[in-house]
Write a protein that holds these residues in place. Structure first.
Motif, short mmCIF file in Angstrom:
data_model
loop_
_atom_site.label_atom_id
_atom_site.label_comp_id
_atom_site.label_asym_id
_atom_site.label_seq_id
_atom_site.Cartn_x
_atom_site.Cartn_y
_atom_site.Cartn_z
N LYS A 109 0.81 -1.22 0.00
CA LYS A 109 0.00 0.00 0.00
C LYS A 109 0.84 1.27 0.00
O LYS A 109 0.36 2.34 -0.38
CB LYS A 109 -0.94 -0.01 1.20
CG LYS A 109 -2.06 -1.03 1.08
CD LYS A 109 -2.91 -1.07 2.34
CE LYS A 109 -4.00 -2.12 2.22
NZ LYS A 109 -4.83 -2.22 3.46
N THR A 110 2.10 1.16 0.42
CA THR A 110 2.97 2.34 0.36
C THR A 110 3.38 2.64 -1.08
O THR A 110 3.85 3.74 -1.37
CB THR A 110 4.24 2.15 1.20
OG1 THR A 110 5.08 1.15 0.60
CG2 THR A 110 3.91 1.77 2.63
N GLN A 111 3.28 1.66 -1.97
CA GLN A 111 3.70 1.75 -3.37
C GLN A 111 5.21 1.93 -3.52
O GLN A 111 5.69 2.38 -4.56
CB GLN A 111 2.97 2.88 -4.10
CG GLN A 111 1.46 2.71 -4.10
CD GLN A 111 0.76 3.78 -4.91
OE1 GLN A 111 0.99 3.89 -6.11
NE2 GLN A 111 -0.07 4.56 -4.26
N GLY A 112 5.93 1.59 -2.47
CA GLY A 112 7.39 1.67 -2.52
C GLY A 112 7.95 2.52 -1.40
O GLY A 112 7.31 3.44 -0.91
N LEU A 113 9.16 2.18 -0.99
CA LEU A 113 9.86 2.92 0.06
C LEU A 113 10.94 3.78 -0.59
O LEU A 113 11.41 3.47 -1.69
CB LEU A 113 10.49 1.94 1.06
CG LEU A 113 9.53 0.97 1.75
CD1 LEU A 113 10.32 0.04 2.67
CD2 LEU A 113 8.46 1.70 2.53
N PRO A 114 11.34 4.90 0.09
CA PRO A 114 10.91 5.45 1.38
C PRO A 114 9.44 5.87 1.37
O PRO A 114 8.83 6.06 0.32
CB PRO A 114 11.82 6.66 1.58
CG PRO A 114 12.99 6.44 0.67
CD PRO A 114 12.42 5.71 -0.51
N SER A 115 8.91 6.06 2.57
CA SER A 115 7.51 6.43 2.72
C SER A 115 7.37 7.57 3.72
O SER A 115 8.37 8.16 4.14
CB SER A 115 6.70 5.21 3.19
OG SER A 115 7.06 4.87 4.53
N LYS A 116 6.15 7.84 4.08
CA LYS A 116 5.89 8.94 5.01
C LYS A 116 6.62 8.77 6.33
O LYS A 116 7.10 9.73 6.92
CB LYS A 116 4.38 9.04 5.27
CG LYS A 116 3.96 10.18 6.18
CD LYS A 116 2.45 10.21 6.32
CE LYS A 116 2.01 11.34 7.24
NZ LYS A 116 0.53 11.36 7.38
N GLU A 117 6.72 7.51 6.79
CA GLU A 117 7.34 7.27 8.10
C GLU A 117 8.68 6.56 8.03
O GLU A 117 9.36 6.45 9.06
CB GLU A 117 6.40 6.43 8.98
CG GLU A 117 5.07 7.09 9.27
CD GLU A 117 3.95 6.54 8.41
OE1 GLU A 117 2.85 7.08 8.46
OE2 GLU A 117 4.19 5.55 7.69
N LEU A 118 9.07 6.05 6.88
CA LEU A 118 10.31 5.29 6.76
C LEU A 118 11.29 6.03 5.85
O LEU A 118 10.95 6.38 4.72
CB LEU A 118 10.03 3.89 6.21
CG LEU A 118 9.15 3.00 7.09
CD1 LEU A 118 8.79 1.71 6.36
CD2 LEU A 118 9.84 2.68 8.41
N GLY A 119 12.52 6.21 6.33
CA GLY A 119 13.48 7.04 5.63
C GLY A 119 14.36 6.33 4.62
O GLY A 119 15.22 6.95 4.00
N SER A 120 14.15 5.03 4.41
CA SER A 120 14.98 4.27 3.49
C SER A 120 14.12 3.31 2.68
O SER A 120 12.93 3.12 2.99
CB SER A 120 16.05 3.47 4.26
OG SER A 120 16.78 2.61 3.40
N ASP A 121 14.70 2.72 1.65
CA ASP A 121 13.98 1.68 0.91
C ASP A 121 14.24 0.29 1.50
O ASP A 121 13.82 -0.71 0.94
CB ASP A 121 14.32 1.71 -0.58
CG ASP A 121 15.81 1.55 -0.86
OD1 ASP A 121 16.61 1.52 0.10
OD2 ASP A 121 16.20 1.47 -2.04
N HIS A 122 14.93 0.25 2.63
CA HIS A 122 15.11 -0.97 3.41
C HIS A 122 14.46 -0.79 4.78
O HIS A 122 14.23 0.34 5.23
CB HIS A 122 16.59 -1.28 3.64
CG HIS A 122 17.31 -1.76 2.42
ND1 HIS A 122 17.83 -3.03 2.31
CD2 HIS A 122 17.62 -1.13 1.27
CE1 HIS A 122 18.41 -3.17 1.13
NE2 HIS A 122 18.31 -2.02 0.48
N LEU A 123 14.17 -1.91 5.44
CA LEU A 123 13.73 -1.89 6.82
C LEU A 123 14.91 -2.18 7.74
O LEU A 123 15.77 -3.00 7.41
CB LEU A 123 12.65 -2.96 7.05
CG LEU A 123 11.37 -2.85 6.22
CD1 LEU A 123 10.46 -4.05 6.51
CD2 LEU A 123 10.64 -1.55 6.51
#
Length: 433
Positions: free
Chosen positions: A400-414
């Motif tokens: 549902k984020t359609q890809g990272l980074p997102s509103k709350e996550l600063g990277s494309d990794h967790l």
């Protein structure tokens, strides 16, 4: 990671906690030792409403190890936490914009991502932090030093601008030895790795080796990936022996999936490379979102993942003598080996079916337009026991984020986070006599 909408107005500086043991929520300051999610109102207000689609709430919870670990003999009651996090280098984010077509440009700005990453790291309050793809080390270190951490950095060789960084709490651990690996010296490209030996400030008998690596990305060069991992393991083993056969944790982005032959190599300590196609040892080619998300839901995702890995099994096993030497270290054998007996902390601590695959690994630790899967790990030797891990994010939430980074996550990794305890073994018993 956003807090519940009904709490947003008054949770701008607190954290919302949930645990796997009970339904419990409470506020705590960023210096606390566990976290679920946070809300930063200043960051939220800086994003134009019309540019940002509705995003799901992201919650992460601690998952405790089962009671069986209580039966294991502990060397000490001491615990320590380690984070492994590929933070997406600023230059790479700018250079590879095609990976983030659905991510608002404001989410990609380093200043914003830096604040999110800092808040996430200090929120979970780890003892040791291993970061990959770091090209703004001074930005990170200035904040983390104020939070009580010391740090070290190793930049990649050649024209690369990013590297690996390691931070540790100065009141918990003391650095007593270290080694940086430049893989280019061994004909293994410009990647680097860090190795540090720490002893606990309150008990100098408790020591650990911590490694941090960002393995070569290129999917078709499996022989180089194996060579890099083999060398890291060998050097970590040597440092462990130097300091009395002490425990080892190897963190990093291994650019290899749990279903891959490289994962098999790490977990079993050996691999007959001639049985496999070196161009597909990492499994990365089998994890394109368009293929894996053809049907919604984690169950369908897992089935698609299994099907893709079966389909990609190749009969092309031709290796040149040079490729064989890169992977195994010699042309005299087809077997690549490394000296450590390693387990993955996440596969050891049972998680939710919504977040884990059949091996116990996260379904995904990275998500962008061309990849959805797991490449990040916290490996450890048998004299350490993972007591809990921070679970990852369900696939349908990531989707549902359609890809990272997102509103709350600063990277494309967790970020991966694990707490460890020291186990009693014959080696450390004799060492402490």
């Amino acid at each position: 990671m956003a807090c519940s909408t009904n709490l947003t107005s008054w949770l701008s500086h607190g954290f919302l906690i949930t645990t796997s043991n009970k339904s419990l929520s409470k506020l705590f300051r960023p210096t606390a030792t566990s976290f679920c999610c946070f809300n930063n109102s200043s960051l939220s207000s800086s994003i134009s409403k019309k540019a940002v689609p509705a995003e799901p709430e992201i919650r992460r919870t601690w998952v405790e190890a089962d009671d069986a670990h209580l039966l294991l003999p502990l060397l000490s009651q001491a615990r320590f936490t380690v984070v492994s996090y590929n933070i997406l280098g600023d230059k790479n984010a700018s250079k590879h914009k095609d990976l983030y077509p659905n991510v608002p440009s404001s989410y990609m700005k380093w200043d914003r991502r830096n604040r999110l990453i800092y808040d996430e790291l200090t929120g979970c309050d780890p003892d040791i932090i291993c970061l990959q793809e770091v090209d703004k080390y001074s930005d990170l270190s200035s904040g983390l030093e104020k939070a009580g951490y010391l740090g070290s950095y190793k930049r990649r060789t050649g024209n690369m601008v990013d590297g690996c960084a390691m931070f540790w709490k100065s009141d918990k651990f003391r650095l007593i030895d270290k080694e940086n690996i430049e893989f280019k010296q061994f004909g293994l490209r410009d990647n680097v790795a860090q190795l540090s030996v720490f002893e606990m400030c309150r008990d100098e008998s408790l020591r650990i080796v911590v490694g941090n690596i960002h393995v070569l990305f290129r999917p078709s060069r499996g022989e180089i990936k194996i060579g890099q991992i083999r060398l890291l393991s060998s050097r970590a083993h040597a440092l462990s022996k130097k300091w009395g056969n002490i425990p080892v944790v190897l963190a990093g982005d291994y650019n290899s999936t749990p279903q891959s032959e490289i994962y098999e190599f790490i977990s079993s300590s050996e691999l007959n490379v001639m049985l496999h196609d070196r161009r597909d040892l990492s499994g990365q080619k089998r994890c394109h979102p368009n293929d894996l998300l053809s049907v919604k839901g984690e169950k369908r995702f897992r089935l698609n993942l299994i099907d893709r890995f079966k389909y990609y099994r190749s009969s092309n096993t031709c290796w040149t003598s040079e490729e064989l030497k890169v992977a195994t270290g010699t042309t005299d054998t087809h077997i690549a080996v490394h000296p450590l007996k390693l387990s993955s902390s996440y596969s050891t601590v049972q998680g939710s079916m919504r977040t884990r695959d059949s091996s116990g690994e996260p379904l995904a630790t990275s998500y962008h337009s061309k990849f959805l899967g797991t490449v990040d790990y916290l490996w450890h030797t048998s004299d350490l026991k993972p007591t809990r891990v921070m679970d990852t994010v369900p696939i349908e939430i990531l989707q549902k984020t359609q890809g990272l980074p997102s509103k709350e996550l600063g990277s494309d990794h967790l970020a991966l986070i694990s707490e460890f305890a020291f186990l009693r073994t014959p080696e450390n018993i004799s060492r402490n006599l």
